[in-house]
Design an enzyme around this catalytic site. Structure first.
Site, mmCIF file in Angstrom:
data_model
loop_
_atom_site.group_PDB
_atom_site.id
_atom_site.type_symbol
_atom_site.label_atom_id
_atom_site.label_comp_id
_atom_site.label_asym_id
_atom_site.label_seq_id
_atom_site.Cartn_x
_atom_site.Cartn_y
_atom_site.Cartn_z
ATOM 1 N N MET A 54 -11.400 8.332 5.895
ATOM 2 C CA MET A 54 -11.792 9.728 5.364
ATOM 3 C C MET A 54 -12.815 10.299 6.590
ATOM 4 S SD MET A 54 -12.880 8.568 1.546
ATOM 5 C CE MET A 54 -11.838 7.497 0.495
ATOM 6 N N MET B 19 -7.090 10.728 4.581
ATOM 7 C CA MET B 19 -7.843 11.997 3.822
ATOM 8 C C MET B 19 -8.543 12.767 4.906
ATOM 9 S SD MET B 19 -8.668 9.996 0.404
ATOM 10 C CE MET B 19 -8.261 8.372 1.296
ATOM 11 N N ASP C 214 -2.525 6.893 -7.046
ATOM 12 C CA ASP C 214 -3.588 6.515 -6.351
ATOM 13 C C ASP C 214 -5.059 7.021 -6.977
ATOM 14 O OD1 ASP C 214 -4.814 6.890 -2.831
ATOM 15 O OD2 ASP C 214 -5.413 5.545 -4.318
ATOM 16 N N GLY D 65 -11.786 10.661 -2.024
ATOM 17 C CA GLY D 65 -13.233 10.425 -1.352
ATOM 18 C C GLY D 65 -13.885 9.102 -1.641
ATOM 19 N N GLY E 115 -8.335 4.990 -9.396
ATOM 20 C CA GLY E 115 -8.588 4.636 -11.049
ATOM 21 C C GLY E 115 -7.577 3.733 -11.564
ATOM 22 N N SER F 41 -6.177 -1.216 -2.486
ATOM 23 C CA SER F 41 -7.022 -0.310 -1.405
ATOM 24 C C SER F 41 -8.041 -1.026 -0.906
ATOM 25 C CB SER F 41 -7.304 1.107 -2.073
ATOM 26 O OG SER F 41 -8.311 1.618 -1.377
ATOM 27 N N GLY G 281 -13.768 5.172 -4.267
ATOM 28 C CA GLY G 281 -13.303 4.293 -5.031
ATOM 29 C C GLY G 281 -14.087 4.331 -6.568
ATOM 30 N N HIS H 238 -3.357 -0.894 1.181
ATOM 31 C CA HIS H 238 -3.573 0.695 1.241
ATOM 32 C C HIS H 238 -4.973 0.806 2.026
ATOM 33 C CE1 HIS H 238 -3.406 4.538 -0.433
ATOM 34 N NE2 HIS H 238 -4.689 4.756 -0.440
ATOM 35 N N HIS I 113 -3.576 5.973 4.333
ATOM 36 C CA HIS I 113 -3.890 7.247 3.677
ATOM 37 C C HIS I 113 -5.064 8.006 4.451
ATOM 38 C CE1 HIS I 113 -5.311 8.905 -0.629
ATOM 39 N NE2 HIS I 113 -4.527 10.104 0.290
ATOM 40 N N MET J 277 -2.584 11.957 -6.296
ATOM 41 C CA MET J 277 -4.002 11.271 -6.659
ATOM 42 C C MET J 277 -4.224 11.571 -8.051
ATOM 43 S SD MET J 277 -4.977 10.441 -3.677
ATOM 44 C CE MET J 277 -6.848 10.058 -4.279
HETATM 45 C C1 DX5 Z 1 -9.487 7.736 -3.120
HETATM 46 C C2 DX5 Z 1 -8.637 6.724 -2.402
HETATM 47 C C3 DX5 Z 1 -8.126 5.586 -3.337
HETATM 48 C C4 DX5 Z 1 -9.425 4.845 -3.739
HETATM 49 C C5 DX5 Z 1 -8.609 3.657 -4.731
HETATM 50 O O1 DX5 Z 1 -9.780 8.641 -2.396
HETATM 51 O O2 DX5 Z 1 -7.505 7.485 -1.883
HETATM 52 O O3 DX5 Z 1 -7.241 4.876 -2.434
HETATM 53 O O4 DX5 Z 1 -9.847 4.141 -2.733
HETATM 54 O O5 DX5 Z 1 -9.643 2.919 -5.357
HETATM 55 P P1 DX5 Z 1 -9.933 2.834 -6.881
HETATM 56 O O6 DX5 Z 1 -8.801 2.059 -7.167
HETATM 57 O O7 DX5 Z 1 -11.158 2.004 -7.094
HETATM 58 O O8 DX5 Z 1 -10.034 4.250 -7.474
HETATM 59 ZN ZN ZN Z 2 -6.103 6.226 -1.303
#
Ligand code: DX5
Ligand code: ZN
Length: 233
Positions: free
Chosen positions: A36, A67, A174, A141, A176, A7, A143, A32, A65, A136
């Site tokens: 947002m 959001m 997706d 929101g 963590g 991502s 990373g 990815h 993605h 999710m």
């Molecule tokens: C969160 C995103 C994820 C996130 C993944 O809202 O959809 O794609 O950026 O990043 P990590 O792997 O750091 O959680």
């Molecule tokens: Zn994502």
């Protein structure tokens, strides 16, 4: 064989092209792009121009993605930017079936995502219409959040639904995701793992981050595609 989708939310945007090339060389399977709008989630990130820059920088599949609230109006711009797959959120769409149609009519593959509080069975009506279901494993929101283990049960439940119906849609997790939980995600039935921080912020660098997760996923390390420099003598 499960796939890895770094991502770019966690990437260094001052060196995005080089970082995508590093992901590709290290064996990542797709990229990815986390979009947002500061309405559906309390953060504002990137738009179609960044997706177009990614398209110029890698030949890997790009997945956006979204959001965002009411994504219909921006789907065409991401498809025009060269994104192959667009994922929207179940919770953000009033007419989800129509939104899936907008993606498909635009030539894209369609994904639908569910947040941690959304039950899997909410997808039972639509699962046959999409190319990807996204679970999710963090509240969307940001990373760098901690993986929520409850996502493993949701992955297993969706995997059972997909297999029982003989469907071919991908199942993505997706948030963590890292080398410590990657194997559990694959064992629960995920076919695509998204990883941001554990790739782009890996202490040993991107290649080490990708390689570490791929090895946990059971993917062999890629044969280096870089041509070795001829050494004199
Ligand atoms: C969160 C995103 C994820 C996130 C993944 O809202 O959809 O794609 O950026 O990043 P990590 O792997 O750091 O959680
Ligand atoms: Zn994502």
């Amino acid at each position: 064989m499960a796939e890895l989708a770094p991502s770019i939310l966690a990437a260094d945007f001052a060196h995005l092209g080089a970082q995508l090339a590093a992901c590709e060389l290290a064996g990542a399977d797709r990229i990815h792009i986390d979009v947002m709008d500061n309405h559906f989630v309390p953060n504002l990130t990137m738009g179609p121009e960044v997706a177009a820059a990614c398209r110029r920088s890698t030949k890997l599949t790009l997945e956006a993605h979204l959001m965002v609230e009411n994504p219909d109006s921006i789907i065409p711009a991401f498809l025009a930017a060269g994104v192959e797959l667009v994922t929207v959120h179940f919770e953000a769409c009033r007419q989800l079936h129509r939104t899936i149609t907008v993606i498909r009519q635009g030539g894209g593959q369609a994904g639908v995502g569910i947040n941690p509080a959304t039950p899997v069975h909410f997808l039972s009506q639509l699962i046959e219409e999409v190319d990807l279901a996204l679970v999710m494993s963090v509240d969307p929101g940001f990373g760098g959040q901690a993986f929520q283990p409850a996502a493993l049960g949701k992955l297993a439940e969706l995997r059972e639904m997909i297999d029982r119906r003989g469907l071919t849609c991908d199942l993505e997790v997706d948030g963590g995701v890292d080398a410590d939980n990657a194997r559990a995600c694959v064992d629960a039935g995920a076919s695509i793992l998204v990883a941001g921080t554990s790739v782009f912020r890996a202490p040993g660098g991107i290649a080490a981050g990708v390689g570490c997760i791929l090895s946990q996923m059971g993917q062999p390390a890629p044969k280096s595609t870089a041509t070795p420099t001829a050494r004199p003598g």
